[in-house]
Scaffold this motif. Sequence first.
Motif, mmCIF file in Angstrom:
data_model
loop_
_atom_site.group_PDB
_atom_site.id
_atom_site.type_symbol
_atom_site.label_atom_id
_atom_site.label_comp_id
_atom_site.label_asym_id
_atom_site.label_seq_id
_atom_site.Cartn_x
_atom_site.Cartn_y
_atom_site.Cartn_z
ATOM 1 N N THR A 28 -3.032 -16.406 16.253
ATOM 2 C CA THR A 28 -3.876 -15.310 15.444
ATOM 3 C C THR A 28 -2.882 -14.513 14.969
ATOM 4 O OG1 THR A 28 -4.404 -14.383 17.512
ATOM 5 C CG2 THR A 28 -6.142 -15.952 16.136
ATOM 6 N N ARG A 29 -1.437 -14.595 15.262
ATOM 7 C CA ARG A 29 -0.568 -13.367 14.878
ATOM 8 C C ARG A 29 -0.500 -13.180 13.429
ATOM 9 N NH1 ARG A 29 4.435 -14.343 18.263
ATOM 10 N NH2 ARG A 29 3.023 -13.855 20.005
ATOM 11 N N LYS A 30 -0.471 -14.095 12.677
ATOM 12 C CA LYS A 30 -0.606 -14.097 11.354
ATOM 13 C C LYS A 30 -1.652 -13.247 10.699
ATOM 14 C CE LYS A 30 0.155 -16.446 6.857
ATOM 15 N NZ LYS A 30 0.404 -17.745 6.041
ATOM 16 N N LEU A 31 -2.717 -13.545 11.195
ATOM 17 C CA LEU A 31 -4.068 -12.920 10.732
ATOM 18 C C LEU A 31 -3.910 -11.421 11.040
ATOM 19 C CD1 LEU A 31 -6.839 -12.591 9.931
ATOM 20 C CD2 LEU A 31 -7.645 -13.532 12.039
ATOM 21 N N TYR A 32 -3.233 -11.299 12.472
ATOM 22 C CA TYR A 32 -3.319 -10.028 12.943
ATOM 23 C C TYR A 32 -2.335 -8.922 12.086
ATOM 24 C CZ TYR A 32 -1.436 -6.132 16.280
ATOM 25 O OH TYR A 32 -1.067 -4.990 16.861
ATOM 26 N N GLU A 33 -1.139 -9.419 11.648
ATOM 27 C CA GLU A 33 -0.262 -8.889 10.857
ATOM 28 C C GLU A 33 -0.763 -8.644 9.331
ATOM 29 O OE1 GLU A 33 3.154 -11.491 10.923
ATOM 30 O OE2 GLU A 33 4.032 -10.688 12.768
ATOM 31 N N THR A 34 -1.524 -9.880 8.786
ATOM 32 C CA THR A 34 -1.977 -9.523 7.362
ATOM 33 C C THR A 34 -3.131 -8.583 7.581
ATOM 34 O OG1 THR A 34 -1.654 -12.015 7.132
ATOM 35 C CG2 THR A 34 -3.358 -10.696 5.633
ATOM 36 N N TYR A 35 -4.070 -8.413 8.591
ATOM 37 C CA TYR A 35 -4.957 -7.410 8.587
ATOM 38 C C TYR A 35 -4.444 -5.961 8.502
ATOM 39 C CZ TYR A 35 -8.403 -4.270 10.154
ATOM 40 O OH TYR A 35 -9.409 -3.286 10.028
ATOM 41 N N PHE A 36 -3.565 -5.708 9.434
ATOM 42 C CA PHE A 36 -2.859 -4.359 9.399
ATOM 43 C C PHE A 36 -1.900 -4.016 8.505
ATOM 44 C CE2 PHE A 36 -4.344 -4.613 13.932
ATOM 45 C CZ PHE A 36 -5.015 -3.436 14.103
ATOM 46 N N LYS A 37 -1.431 -4.863 7.800
ATOM 47 C CA LYS A 37 -0.581 -4.557 6.702
ATOM 48 C C LYS A 37 -1.290 -4.089 5.542
ATOM 49 C CE LYS A 37 3.817 -6.701 7.976
ATOM 50 N NZ LYS A 37 4.809 -7.709 7.736
ATOM 51 N N SER A 38 -2.573 -5.162 5.368
ATOM 52 C CA SER A 38 -3.321 -4.985 4.081
ATOM 53 C C SER A 38 -4.100 -3.711 4.228
ATOM 54 C CB SER A 38 -4.186 -6.015 3.940
ATOM 55 O OG SER A 38 -3.622 -7.414 4.106
ATOM 56 N N VAL A 39 -4.817 -3.396 5.425
ATOM 57 C CA VAL A 39 -5.678 -2.068 5.495
ATOM 58 C C VAL A 39 -4.680 -1.090 5.344
ATOM 59 C CG1 VAL A 39 -7.101 -1.068 6.958
ATOM 60 C CG2 VAL A 39 -7.572 -3.620 6.695
ATOM 61 N N LEU A 40 -3.921 -0.793 6.079
ATOM 62 C CA LEU A 40 -3.102 0.257 6.247
ATOM 63 C C LEU A 40 -2.288 0.385 4.827
ATOM 64 C CD1 LEU A 40 -1.483 -0.038 10.023
ATOM 65 C CD2 LEU A 40 -3.300 1.747 8.980
ATOM 66 N N TYR A 41 -1.931 -0.477 4.048
ATOM 67 C CA TYR A 41 -1.477 -0.157 2.650
ATOM 68 C C TYR A 41 -2.467 0.614 1.897
ATOM 69 C CZ TYR A 41 -0.322 -1.601 -2.051
ATOM 70 O OH TYR A 41 -0.144 -1.628 -3.426
ATOM 71 N N HIS A 42 -3.654 0.220 1.802
ATOM 72 C CA HIS A 42 -4.630 0.990 1.079
ATOM 73 C C HIS A 42 -4.994 2.357 1.798
ATOM 74 C CE1 HIS A 42 -5.550 -2.268 -1.687
ATOM 75 N NE2 HIS A 42 -5.354 -3.018 -0.556
ATOM 76 N N LEU A 43 -5.028 2.263 3.000
ATOM 77 C CA LEU A 43 -5.257 3.763 3.656
ATOM 78 C C LEU A 43 -3.930 4.765 3.298
ATOM 79 C CD1 LEU A 43 -6.631 2.846 7.141
ATOM 80 C CD2 LEU A 43 -7.816 3.784 5.107
ATOM 81 N N SER A 44 -2.794 4.202 3.484
ATOM 82 C CA SER A 44 -1.701 4.915 3.160
ATOM 83 C C SER A 44 -1.576 5.370 1.366
ATOM 84 C CB SER A 44 -0.266 4.204 3.171
ATOM 85 O OG SER A 44 -0.128 3.864 4.756
ATOM 86 N N GLY A 45 -2.069 4.464 0.728
ATOM 87 C CA GLY A 45 -2.194 4.483 -0.741
ATOM 88 C C GLY A 45 -2.930 5.934 -1.143
ATOM 89 N N SER A 46 -4.194 5.429 -0.528
ATOM 90 C CA SER A 46 -5.282 6.725 -1.065
ATOM 91 C C SER A 46 -5.145 7.897 -0.251
ATOM 92 C CB SER A 46 -6.684 5.919 -0.671
ATOM 93 O OG SER A 46 -6.785 5.612 0.724
ATOM 94 N N LEU B 3 -7.773 -12.887 -2.365
ATOM 95 C CA LEU B 3 -7.508 -11.542 -2.468
ATOM 96 C C LEU B 3 -8.091 -10.894 -0.898
ATOM 97 C CD1 LEU B 3 -8.249 -10.045 -5.912
ATOM 98 C CD2 LEU B 3 -5.835 -10.536 -4.976
ATOM 99 N N GLU B 4 -8.993 -11.627 -0.415
ATOM 100 C CA GLU B 4 -9.750 -11.129 0.936
ATOM 101 C C GLU B 4 -8.921 -11.407 2.177
ATOM 102 O OE1 GLU B 4 -14.205 -10.771 1.823
ATOM 103 O OE2 GLU B 4 -13.793 -12.879 1.184
ATOM 104 N N ILE B 5 -8.875 -10.592 3.127
ATOM 105 C CA ILE B 5 -8.486 -10.751 4.537
ATOM 106 C C ILE B 5 -9.230 -12.037 5.001
ATOM 107 C CG2 ILE B 5 -7.733 -9.811 6.926
ATOM 108 C CD1 ILE B 5 -7.739 -7.249 5.317
ATOM 109 N N PRO B 6 -8.633 -12.907 5.559
ATOM 110 C CA PRO B 6 -7.119 -13.334 5.777
ATOM 111 C C PRO B 6 -6.403 -14.268 4.848
ATOM 112 C CG PRO B 6 -8.239 -14.773 7.038
ATOM 113 C CD PRO B 6 -9.410 -14.112 6.289
ATOM 114 N N TYR B 7 -6.998 -14.407 3.811
ATOM 115 C CA TYR B 7 -6.572 -15.614 2.943
ATOM 116 C C TYR B 7 -5.378 -14.735 1.917
ATOM 117 C CZ TYR B 7 -11.028 -17.230 4.289
ATOM 118 O OH TYR B 7 -12.060 -17.580 5.010
#
Length: 412
Positions: free
Chosen positions: A316-334, A288-292
Motif C-alpha cells: 500500500t506504499r504507492k497508494l500512501y504516496e499518491t494520496y498525500f502528494k495529491s491531496v497536499l498538492y491541492h491544499l498547497s495550491g489553494s 483522475l481519482e485517488i488512487p487511480y
Amino acid sequence: MSEYPIDKVITSNKEKEVSFRALVHEIPSTSYSTHGSYYYPARFIPQVVRYALNEYTSQNDWVVDPFAGSGTVGIESLLMNRNALLFDINPMTRVLVEAKTVLNPDWILLYDKSQKLLHSNEMFIPNWTHIKYWYPENIFEILSKMWYYYYQDPDPLILLALLKTSKKFSYADDQVPKLFKSKRKIAYIEELQAKNLPLIIHRFFLDSLKQVYERALSFSRLYKGGTVETVITNGEPDYDSFAKMDRQFRLLLTSPPYGQAHEYIRSVKLELAWLNYTDVQITNLGKLEIPYNKPPNFEVNSETYDNYRTKVPEKTRKLYETYFKSVLYHLSGSSQLISKSGHACIFIGNATFSGLEIPFSKIFIEHLSSLGFEHVVTLKDKIRSRKLFTGRNNLSPNGMSHEYLVILKRHI
C-alpha cells in the motif's frame, strides 16, 4: 471558543474534543435546506462548515474549497452572505451546486415542464455503451423519452428529479456508494414489471420534483447573499490565476478524501451517462481519482509523512504516496489564495493503510506550516454513527472513531 460548550478538553497537542451539533445549534440536521437534495458519498457536515465560517470569516469574504464534492461549503457560504470558490474533478459537483442554489423556484412553471416531459415521444440515447445493462428495455424506453424532453428545455431542479428517477428504476443498488447491480434491485425491478410502470415512474418523478422544489424554497428563505463559482478541473487547477484576482480570501475550508475513499466518480457513472458523457470521458474522469491518478511531482514537507512511509506495508506504499502528494498538492495550491491572518480549516479522519493508522492531521499541519501557516487548534469530533458496508473488502472494517478539524492561521 469560550462561548461554546466543550465536552472535553485535551491539553496535549492543542486538541479539544467537541460536538459540532452543540457548537452550531442553529442547524437542525446534516440534510437541512438543500444539503440533502441528492445522495453524494461522504458529504461534508454543514455544522462543521458553519462553525468555521462563523469563527474565521465576515460577510462578503471569499472562501475556497479544493475538494468541493456536493457543494456544502458553497451552500453554507450563501446562507451566511459569503462568497465561495469551489474546485472538483467531478462534473456532478457543478450539477449539484446549481440545483442546490436555485432561488425562488416557480412550481407552476416546473409542473408545466414536467407534464411536457412525461408526454415526450422521442428518445434520448446516452453515448455510454453500458447504459442498457442497467435497465430492462421497457424502463429504459420510458426514461429515455423523459430525458429527450429535458434536453429541449433544461432546468436544474427538473434535472435533479430526473437523475433520482433514473437511479431509482435502474438495477443500480442505491444502498452502496458505487455503481453496483444487486440481487435486491433486480428483484425490485422484476416485481415492477407486473404493474403500471409508466404511472409508477411518473409519480416517483413528480414526488422527487416536489421534494427538490420544497428544498429550494427552504434555501431561498435562508439565503443571505453572496456568490458561488464552481470550477471543474482535470486535476490540476490554475490556482495562480485566481490568486491574482481582487478577492479577499479569508478561509480555506475543505474535507479531502479520506485515505482509500475513492468512490466519488464510481458512484455517479450512471448519472454521468445520462448527462451525455461518453465511455472515454467517464473512464478519464475515473483516472483522475485517488488512487487511480498519477500523483503530481510534488514534495511533501512532513517528517511524520516520511516516518510513516517506511512503516506502511509495501503493497500500500504507492497508494500512501499518491494520496498525500495529491491531496497536499491541492491544499498547497489553494492555500496561496489565503491572505495574511486568514485561516485554513481541514476536516479529516485518521484512516488506515493495511491496518496502520496514519496521523493525517499531523502530516497536514507539518506541511502547511512549511507554507507560512501556524497551527491554532485541532477540534476532535466523536463519530456517533457511521454506515459501514461490512460485506465489502474493506481494509479498515471498523472505520474511524473520530474526525478532526485542523485549524491553522496564515502568518506570512
